[in-house]
Write an enzyme that holds these catalytic residues in place. Structure first.
Site, PDB file in Angstrom:
ATOM      1  N   GLY A 238       0.777  -1.237   0.000  1.00 40.72           N
ATOM      2  CA  GLY A 238       0.000   0.000   0.000  1.00 40.72           C
ATOM      3  C   GLY A 238       0.803   1.280   0.000  1.00 40.72           C
ATOM      4  O   GLY A 238       0.214   2.365  -0.067  1.00 40.72           O
ATOM      5  N   PRO A 273       4.950  -4.926  -0.656  1.00 40.61           N
ATOM      6  CA  PRO A 273       4.854  -3.779  -1.558  1.00 40.61           C
ATOM      7  C   PRO A 273       4.643  -4.224  -3.003  1.00 40.61           C
ATOM      8  O   PRO A 273       5.255  -5.195  -3.457  1.00 40.61           O
ATOM      9  CB  PRO A 273       6.206  -3.083  -1.395  1.00 40.61           C
ATOM     10  CG  PRO A 273       7.143  -4.166  -0.980  1.00 40.61           C
ATOM     11  CD  PRO A 273       6.321  -5.150  -0.185  1.00 40.61           C
ATOM     12  N   ARG A 275       3.051  -1.580  -5.848  1.00 39.84           N
ATOM     13  CA  ARG A 275       3.246  -0.332  -6.580  1.00 39.84           C
ATOM     14  C   ARG A 275       4.605   0.325  -6.303  1.00 39.84           C
ATOM     15  O   ARG A 275       5.255   0.814  -7.217  1.00 39.84           O
ATOM     16  CB  ARG A 275       2.122   0.625  -6.182  1.00 39.84           C
ATOM     17  CG  ARG A 275       2.037   1.886  -7.015  1.00 39.84           C
ATOM     18  CD  ARG A 275       1.041   2.876  -6.385  1.00 39.84           C
ATOM     19  NE  ARG A 275      -0.216   2.265  -6.038  1.00 39.84           N
ATOM     20  CZ  ARG A 275      -1.264   2.171  -6.856  1.00 39.84           C
ATOM     21  NH1 ARG A 275      -1.207   2.680  -8.067  1.00 39.84           N
ATOM     22  NH2 ARG A 275      -2.371   1.578  -6.461  1.00 39.84           N
ATOM     23  N   ARG A 311      -5.924   2.337 -15.558  1.00 39.15           N
ATOM     24  CA  ARG A 311      -6.041   3.132 -14.324  1.00 39.15           C
ATOM     25  C   ARG A 311      -6.774   4.475 -14.507  1.00 39.15           C
ATOM     26  O   ARG A 311      -7.618   4.816 -13.673  1.00 39.15           O
ATOM     27  CB  ARG A 311      -4.663   3.359 -13.692  1.00 39.15           C
ATOM     28  CG  ARG A 311      -3.973   2.058 -13.278  1.00 39.15           C
ATOM     29  CD  ARG A 311      -2.689   2.322 -12.506  1.00 39.15           C
ATOM     30  NE  ARG A 311      -2.963   2.878 -11.202  1.00 39.15           N
ATOM     31  CZ  ARG A 311      -2.834   4.151 -10.872  1.00 39.15           C
ATOM     32  NH1 ARG A 311      -2.375   5.015 -11.747  1.00 39.15           N
ATOM     33  NH2 ARG A 311      -3.144   4.561  -9.674  1.00 39.15           N
ATOM     34  N   TYR A 315      -9.960   4.354 -12.146  1.00 41.02           N
ATOM     35  CA  TYR A 315      -9.821   5.090 -10.885  1.00 41.02           C
ATOM     36  C   TYR A 315      -9.746   6.599 -11.086  1.00 41.02           C
ATOM     37  O   TYR A 315      -9.452   7.325 -10.144  1.00 41.02           O
ATOM     38  CB  TYR A 315      -8.512   4.691 -10.176  1.00 41.02           C
ATOM     39  CG  TYR A 315      -8.242   3.231  -9.991  1.00 41.02           C
ATOM     40  CD1 TYR A 315      -9.119   2.422  -9.280  1.00 41.02           C
ATOM     41  CD2 TYR A 315      -7.075   2.662 -10.493  1.00 41.02           C
ATOM     42  CE1 TYR A 315      -8.833   1.078  -9.080  1.00 41.02           C
ATOM     43  CE2 TYR A 315      -6.778   1.323 -10.294  1.00 41.02           C
ATOM     44  CZ  TYR A 315      -7.665   0.536  -9.591  1.00 41.02           C
ATOM     45  OH  TYR A 315      -7.371  -0.780  -9.383  1.00 41.02           O
ATOM     46  N   CYS A 341     -13.736   2.106 -28.298  1.00 42.69           N
ATOM     47  CA  CYS A 341     -15.069   2.694 -28.432  1.00 42.69           C
ATOM     48  C   CYS A 341     -15.770   2.810 -27.085  1.00 42.69           C
ATOM     49  O   CYS A 341     -16.721   2.086 -26.782  1.00 42.69           O
ATOM     50  CB  CYS A 341     -15.896   1.870 -29.416  1.00 42.69           C
ATOM     51  SG  CYS A 341     -15.088   1.816 -31.022  1.00 42.69           S
ATOM     52  N   GLU A 342     -15.256   3.685 -26.249  1.00 43.39           N
ATOM     53  CA  GLU A 342     -15.825   3.999 -24.940  1.00 43.39           C
ATOM     54  C   GLU A 342     -15.473   5.455 -24.656  1.00 43.39           C
ATOM     55  O   GLU A 342     -14.322   5.856 -24.839  1.00 43.39           O
ATOM     56  CB  GLU A 342     -15.157   3.161 -23.827  1.00 43.39           C
ATOM     57  CG  GLU A 342     -15.343   1.676 -23.912  1.00 43.39           C
ATOM     58  CD  GLU A 342     -16.680   1.196 -23.361  1.00 43.39           C
ATOM     59  OE1 GLU A 342     -17.378   1.989 -22.698  1.00 43.39           O
ATOM     60  OE2 GLU A 342     -17.007   0.035 -23.620  1.00 43.39           O
ATOM     61  N   TYR A 369       0.214  -1.870 -12.147  1.00 43.64           N
ATOM     62  CA  TYR A 369      -1.191  -1.963 -12.540  1.00 43.64           C
ATOM     63  C   TYR A 369      -1.396  -1.400 -13.950  1.00 43.64           C
ATOM     64  O   TYR A 369      -2.425  -0.779 -14.240  1.00 43.64           O
ATOM     65  CB  TYR A 369      -2.087  -1.266 -11.495  1.00 43.64           C
ATOM     66  CG  TYR A 369      -1.845  -1.821 -10.110  1.00 43.64           C
ATOM     67  CD1 TYR A 369      -2.320  -3.089  -9.776  1.00 43.64           C
ATOM     68  CD2 TYR A 369      -1.093  -1.131  -9.159  1.00 43.64           C
ATOM     69  CE1 TYR A 369      -2.073  -3.633  -8.517  1.00 43.64           C
ATOM     70  CE2 TYR A 369      -0.837  -1.668  -7.908  1.00 43.64           C
ATOM     71  CZ  TYR A 369      -1.342  -2.915  -7.597  1.00 43.64           C
ATOM     72  OH  TYR A 369      -1.083  -3.450  -6.360  1.00 43.64           O
TER      73      TYR A 369
END
Ligand SMILES: *Cc1c(COP(=O)(O)O)cnc(C)c1O
Length: 414
Positions: A238, A273, A275, A311, A315, A341-342, A369
């Protein structure tokens, strides 16, 4: 710096990103070997002489060569599936240094991990504990377990990456955890080895970590008072990184604070760990396909998309986007978007850039990620991955071919 701006453009270690794009094409993930080992050292140096184990949370980036780098540095691994375990083994990692997290371990997951002799199952519910016990009994062995406690601490992050609150699906509240520990302690097929906690991701302050730590230590002390001794405390992952202007805590400060609070307790401490080991060690290299200048907004349509780097869409995460070569001219504000296509397919919004069609852009801090969350949505082959060490490049993952996308599919032959 592993990614550095020179007059001839943005470099990764001793190589220009433009030359990497020429050789391997785009979109392409580019990693710096020095950045990976540097991030590892920030943990390992601070842990030197302490009874500790770093278990890289490989869901952040599970490419084999990345695992190989950490395995050779002596890392353990935090896995969330049997597939990840097979990757550890294929990369030369040691199953005896693997902890297994996650709320939904399947029977096959547990059987395989138990047979491979992993260090510990981080148990997330009573039914899971019973399932592990039954499988251990069938294999005539004992499964090493810890319970992931939910300390009800607000990590102050995006709700999707906060895991240590009562309302999250993760972990077990202390009172219920006690029941699990008593059951495990009395079982011939379970061996209590630790207590586990993980409160969320991209946490930049020390306070939530220490709050969770203190509550978890108090819980483990309570266990010890009942005669349920533990060997290790697993503090999860984290630790945040800088994407923009965050001032994340550094591992050394966190580690110092942990040992201060541990006092004379003889426990080994595990860290998971993800990230912080890989996030700033990678960029996503992409090329501008079109500039679409509209009345309301201007779009830079690039060849990377949400299927490559999810990401921002998932997020609303912010990644710096830098031109690989500087270009004169007044910057224009663009939304940097992909071909998918979004409307949610964007890499960055309202970025002031001086660019032209064909230019290369680097999406920074994309090592965590990024590739591991990529998909084939819109039948887009996944990007290549290149690891740079000095001026040497290693193609660590070939760009997928369209044929790869069909593998295992069958026409019905009508
Ligand atoms: C995702 C995860 C980690 C790694 O989190 P980072 O924020 O990437 O450090 C560690 N432990 C568990 C249980 C996780 O789910």
């Amino acid at each position: 710096m592993s990614f550095n701006q020179q007059t001839e453009g943005l470099h990764v270690e001793g190589l220009s990103l433009a030359s990497v794009a020429d050789q391997y094409g785009t979109p392409c993930y580019v990693y710096s070997h020095a950045a990976l080992t540097g991030a590892w050292r920030a943990w390992a140096d601070a842990l030197a002489g302490r009874n500790a184990l770093v278990c890289y949370a490989m869901k952040a980036n599970s490419s084999l060569a990345i695992l190989e780098v950490f395995a050779q540095l002596g890392s353990g691994f935090d896995i969330v599936s049997a597939g990840e375990l097979e990757r550890v083994i294929a990369a030369g990692g040691d199953p005896a240094r693997v902890v297994f997290s996650g709320v939904g371990k399947s029977r096959q997951d547990i059987e395989r991990a138990l047979a491979a002799g992993i260090l510990c199952f981080n148990v997330e519910s009573y039914p899971e504990l019973l399932r592990i016990e039954a499988i251990a009994a069938a294999q005539r062995t004992r499964a090493r377990i810890s319970v992931r406690v939910n300390p009800d601490v607000d990590a102050g992050t995006h709700p999707y990456i906060s895991t240590g609150l009562r309302e999250n699906k993760f972990g077990v509240p202390f009172a219920e955890a006690l029941t699990l520990y008593r059951h495990a302690h009395a079982s011939t097929h379970l061996e209590v080895v630790g207590v586990d906690v993980h409160i969320g991701s991209q946490i930049t302050e020390l306070a939530p970590f220490l709050e969770a730590l203190e509550r978890t230590i108090a819980f483990a002390d309570g266990l010890a008072a009942e005669g349920i001794g533990i060997h290790h405390l697993d503090l999860g992952g984290g630790v945040g990184i800088r994407y923009r202007d965050e001032e994340p805590i550094i591992p050394a400060d966190y580690i110092e604070a942990v040992w201060q609070r541990l006092g004379k307790r003889p426990w080994q401490v595990l860290f998971e760990p993800g990230r912080s080991l890989v996030g700033n060690a990678g960029v996503l290299l992409t090329r501008v396909e079109y500039l679409k200048v509209g009345a309301e907004r201007h779009f830079a349509i690039v060849d990377a998309a949400m299927n490559d780097l999810l990401r921002p869409s998932l997020y609303e995460a912010w990644h710096d986007i830098r031109p690989v070569s500087q270009r004169a001219g007044t910057p224009i504000e663009y939304d940097v978007v992909g071909p998918v296509c979004e409307s949610g397919d964007f890499l960055g919004r309202a970025r002031a850039l001086s660019i032209a069609e064909g230019d290369l852009l680097a999406v920074m801090s994309a090592g965590a990620y990024g590739m591991s969350m990529s998909s084939n949505y819109n039948s887009r082959p996944r990007a290549a991955e290149v690891l740079v060490d000095g001026t040497t490049t290693h193609l660590i993952r070939e760009r997928e071919s369209v044929k790869d996308l069909f593998r295992g599919e069958h026409l019905i032959g009508g």
